[in-house]
Design a protein around this motif. Structure first.
Motif, short mmCIF file in Angstrom:
data_model
loop_
_atom_site.label_atom_id
_atom_site.label_comp_id
_atom_site.label_asym_id
_atom_site.label_seq_id
_atom_site.Cartn_x
_atom_site.Cartn_y
_atom_site.Cartn_z
N VAL A 1 0.84 -1.20 0.00
CA VAL A 1 0.00 0.00 0.00
C VAL A 1 0.87 1.25 0.00
CG1 VAL A 1 -1.66 1.35 1.35
CG2 VAL A 1 -1.98 -1.12 1.08
N ALA A 2 1.88 1.28 0.86
CA ALA A 2 2.76 2.45 0.93
C ALA A 2 3.48 2.69 -0.39
CB ALA A 2 3.77 2.27 2.06
N ASP A 3 3.92 1.62 -1.04
CA ASP A 3 4.60 1.76 -2.33
C ASP A 3 3.67 2.35 -3.39
OD1 ASP A 3 6.91 0.74 -1.27
OD2 ASP A 3 6.66 -1.28 -2.11
N ARG A 4 2.42 1.91 -3.41
CA ARG A 4 1.48 2.44 -4.39
C ARG A 4 1.17 3.91 -4.11
NH1 ARG A 4 2.68 0.45 -8.37
NH2 ARG A 4 1.05 1.78 -9.25
N LEU A 5 1.08 4.28 -2.85
CA LEU A 5 0.84 5.68 -2.51
C LEU A 5 2.05 6.54 -2.88
CD1 LEU A 5 -0.99 5.31 0.93
CD2 LEU A 5 -1.99 5.64 -1.34
N ASP A 6 3.24 5.99 -2.70
CA ASP A 6 4.45 6.70 -3.14
C ASP A 6 4.39 6.95 -4.65
OD1 ASP A 6 5.43 6.65 -0.56
OD2 ASP A 6 6.80 4.97 -0.91
N GLU A 7 3.97 5.95 -5.40
CA GLU A 7 3.87 6.09 -6.85
C GLU A 7 2.85 7.16 -7.22
OE1 GLU A 7 5.30 4.60 -9.68
OE2 GLU A 7 6.85 4.07 -8.24
N LEU A 8 1.71 7.16 -6.55
CA LEU A 8 0.71 8.20 -6.83
C LEU A 8 1.27 9.58 -6.54
CD1 LEU A 8 -2.64 6.74 -5.39
CD2 LEU A 8 -2.12 7.20 -7.78
N ARG B 1 4.42 10.56 -6.46
CA ARG B 1 5.45 10.92 -7.43
C ARG B 1 4.84 11.37 -8.75
NH1 ARG B 1 8.70 6.82 -4.98
NH2 ARG B 1 7.74 5.20 -6.26
N GLY B 2 3.78 10.69 -9.17
CA GLY B 2 3.13 11.05 -10.41
C GLY B 2 2.39 12.37 -10.33
N GLY B 3 1.97 12.72 -9.12
CA GLY B 3 1.27 13.98 -8.92
C GLY B 3 -0.14 13.96 -9.48
N PRO B 4 -0.97 14.89 -9.01
CA PRO B 4 -2.33 14.95 -9.54
C PRO B 4 -2.35 15.58 -10.93
CG PRO B 4 -1.95 16.73 -7.95
CD PRO B 4 -0.70 15.90 -7.97
N PRO B 5 -3.39 15.27 -11.72
CA PRO B 5 -4.47 14.32 -11.43
C PRO B 5 -3.99 12.88 -11.57
CG PRO B 5 -4.72 15.14 -13.65
CD PRO B 5 -3.56 15.90 -13.06
N ALA B 6 -4.72 11.98 -10.92
CA ALA B 6 -4.36 10.57 -10.97
C ALA B 6 -5.63 9.74 -11.06
CB ALA B 6 -3.56 10.19 -9.72
N ASP B 7 -5.49 8.57 -11.64
CA ASP B 7 -6.61 7.62 -11.69
C ASP B 7 -6.43 6.66 -10.51
OD1 ASP B 7 -8.53 5.72 -12.16
OD2 ASP B 7 -7.72 5.05 -14.08
N VAL B 8 -7.30 6.77 -9.52
CA VAL B 8 -7.15 5.97 -8.31
C VAL B 8 -7.51 4.50 -8.56
CG1 VAL B 8 -9.47 6.19 -7.29
CG2 VAL B 8 -7.47 6.18 -5.81
N HIS C 1 -9.75 14.59 -3.48
CA HIS C 1 -11.11 14.86 -3.93
C HIS C 1 -11.28 14.36 -5.36
CE1 HIS C 1 -8.68 18.36 -5.18
NE2 HIS C 1 -9.49 18.44 -6.23
N VAL C 2 -12.52 14.10 -5.71
CA VAL C 2 -12.86 13.59 -7.04
C VAL C 2 -12.97 14.76 -8.01
CG1 VAL C 2 -14.61 12.37 -8.39
CG2 VAL C 2 -14.08 11.60 -6.08
N LEU C 3 -12.33 14.62 -9.17
CA LEU C 3 -12.40 15.66 -10.19
C LEU C 3 -13.69 15.51 -11.01
CD1 LEU C 3 -8.71 15.51 -11.46
CD2 LEU C 3 -9.75 17.33 -10.07
N PRO C 4 -14.19 16.60 -11.58
CA PRO C 4 -15.37 16.50 -12.45
C PRO C 4 -15.10 15.54 -13.60
CG PRO C 4 -14.88 18.79 -11.93
CD PRO C 4 -13.71 17.99 -11.45
N GLN C 5 -16.00 14.61 -13.80
CA GLN C 5 -15.81 13.59 -14.84
C GLN C 5 -17.11 12.82 -15.03
OE1 GLN C 5 -13.36 10.13 -13.03
NE2 GLN C 5 -13.29 11.77 -11.51
N ARG D 1 -10.81 9.68 -11.56
CA ARG D 1 -9.78 10.73 -11.54
C ARG D 1 -9.91 11.56 -10.28
NH1 ARG D 1 -10.72 14.38 -14.90
NH2 ARG D 1 -8.64 15.19 -15.19
N VAL D 2 -8.78 11.72 -9.59
CA VAL D 2 -8.75 12.45 -8.32
C VAL D 2 -7.57 13.43 -8.33
CG1 VAL D 2 -9.81 10.56 -7.02
CG2 VAL D 2 -7.31 10.70 -7.18
N ALA D 3 -7.62 14.34 -7.37
CA ALA D 3 -6.50 15.26 -7.13
C ALA D 3 -6.42 15.51 -5.63
CB ALA D 3 -6.69 16.58 -7.90
N TRP D 4 -5.32 16.20 -5.21
CA TRP D 4 -5.14 16.47 -3.77
C TRP D 4 -4.37 17.75 -3.57
CZ3 TRP D 4 -3.40 12.11 -6.30
CH2 TRP D 4 -2.04 12.06 -6.63
#
Length: 386
Positions: free
Chosen positions: A119-126, A128-135, A362-366, A383-386
């Motif tokens: 879980v921690a590794d996947r959150l690190d990847e998110l 690093r990629g920065g928002p927006p992201a597909d959760v 938060h969820v982006l408009p989509q 799609r989310v952002a933070w």
């Protein structure tokens, strides 16, 4: 896109209103896309009765996937060995007894720190990629995939292939030939994995089970079931669960404060598995005010049963402070999901970790696209952002 069969119809998070109508009137005869006529059962008491009584409702029908074509004897012989979903007691009892201990106690304790790391590794990847992201792609899909790899000793490099197989296998639009082709591909891979475990057993599940009385084809079937069902169900719970949690700040807080109870309520409310394997009546039986004849097929709507007012008050409300109830999201009776402890652990660890890492998530408009043609309900993307 074709209209899904009644037991698969939803509107967003909710079962279609027609399912509540069936519940109010008892069992109903409905037609599946492939022409089968089945009894649809939706009341919590009736669902428990069907799932809990293998003497009257057999689990050996030639339909491992509701709504898909019935399998031939040759096809059943291919996919059934080791697949707990295809047997009744006493054969089911033999298989389950050999493996059930690996899903409680020591095995789960050994997996917990690894799941934390995954879980921690996947959150690190998110991050690093920065928002927006597909959760869904970045969080919900890879976590259970990697956990199943860890459980079975599957090399990580192979995970994309079995994710693809899982996604296509649960599409009710597949022909019998397509389903058999996927099953052959999957079993060929698992056969190789079991052969390696025979020669050099590790401390993973297959490495332990090669010392049991399970035949190679049964080990392959068990591994196949875990790869397909274990990944797909948890992945869709994680994706839909994030969407539900982000709709209300109070839900986020409750998940972080009391994850055990919150996960149970999410399981009840979302119930991503539309139905278990269809049962076949082994004798004439009266249920839901209807007389069912020996040989009739019965399909249980798990989401409708979990929204039954006889189970909880205000069943359509997602209340994460609710005391856990005896929901049927993991089935019921002797076929209650073998991997339920593992799925619960993944969700109890993953949801709070995601919310803690990204307080502003938060969820982006989509436009949301739900997987309406799949046996396991979920989201295509979020799609989310933070």
């Amino acid at each position: 896109m074709p209209t899904p069969p009644l037991h698969m119809r939803r509107i967003g998070f909710d079962p279609a209103p027609e399912l509540a109508e069936v519940r109010d009137g008892g069992a109903r005869l409905v037609d599946l896309p492939q022409g089968d006529r089945v009894w649809l059962v939706t009341r919590i008491a009736d669902v428990r009765e069907v799932l809990g009584d293998p003497r009257r409702f057999g689990n050996s029908a030639p339909h491992l996937v509701p709504g898909a074509p019935a399998l031939s004897e040759e096809e059943l012989a291919l996919v059934r060995p080791g697949n707990l979903l295809g047997f009744d007691p006493p054969e089911h009892t033999r298989l389950r007894r050999l493996v059930a201990g690996e899903f409680t106690g020591r095995r789960m304790r050994l997996l917990q720190p690894r799941i934390h790391r995954i879980v921690a590794d996947r959150l690190d990847e998110l991050e690093r990629g920065g928002p927006p992201a597909d959760v869904v792609a970045g969080f919900a899909l890879p976590i259970p995939s990697l956990v199943i790899c860890e459980l079975l000793g599957v090399p990580y490099a192979d995970r994309d292939d079995f994710q693809r197989r899982a996604a296509t296998f649960f599409d009710v639009g597949l022909s019998g030939e397509q389903r058999v082709a996927i099953a052959l591909e999957s079993r060929a891979y698992l056969t190789e994995l079991v052969a390696r475990a025979r020669v050099e057993p590790g401390d993973d599940l297959l490495g332990v089970l090669v010392a049991s009385d399970l035949r190679d084809d049964e080990l392959v079937g068990l591994g196949d079931l875990l790869l397909l069902a274990g990944h797909e169900t948890t992945a869709n719970m994680l994706g839909l669960g994030v969407l539900a949690l982000l709709e209300d700040p109070a839900r986020r807080e409750r998940m972080c404060e009391e994850p055990d109870a919150a996960v149970e309520e999410l399981l009840r409310w979302l119930t991503v598995v539309h139905t278990g394997v269809p049962r076949v009546c082994l004798t004439d039986v009266e249920l839901g005010g209807r007389v069912m004849r020996a040989g009739d097929l019965v399909v249980c709507s798990l989401p409708a049963a979990n929204r039954d007012p006889d189970l909880v008050a205000d069943p359509d409300e997602l209340d994460l402070s609710r005391e856990p109830v005896g929901h049927v999201a993991f089935g019921h009776g002797v076929h209650h999901c073998l991997g339920a402890p593992l799925a619960r652990m993944e969700m109890r660890l993953a949801f709070p970790a995601l919310l803690a890492r990204f307080p502003g998530l938060h969820v982006l408009p989509q436009e949301l696209h739900f997987r309406t043609q799949q046996v396991v309900y979920g989201l295509e993307a979020l799609r989310v952002a933070w």
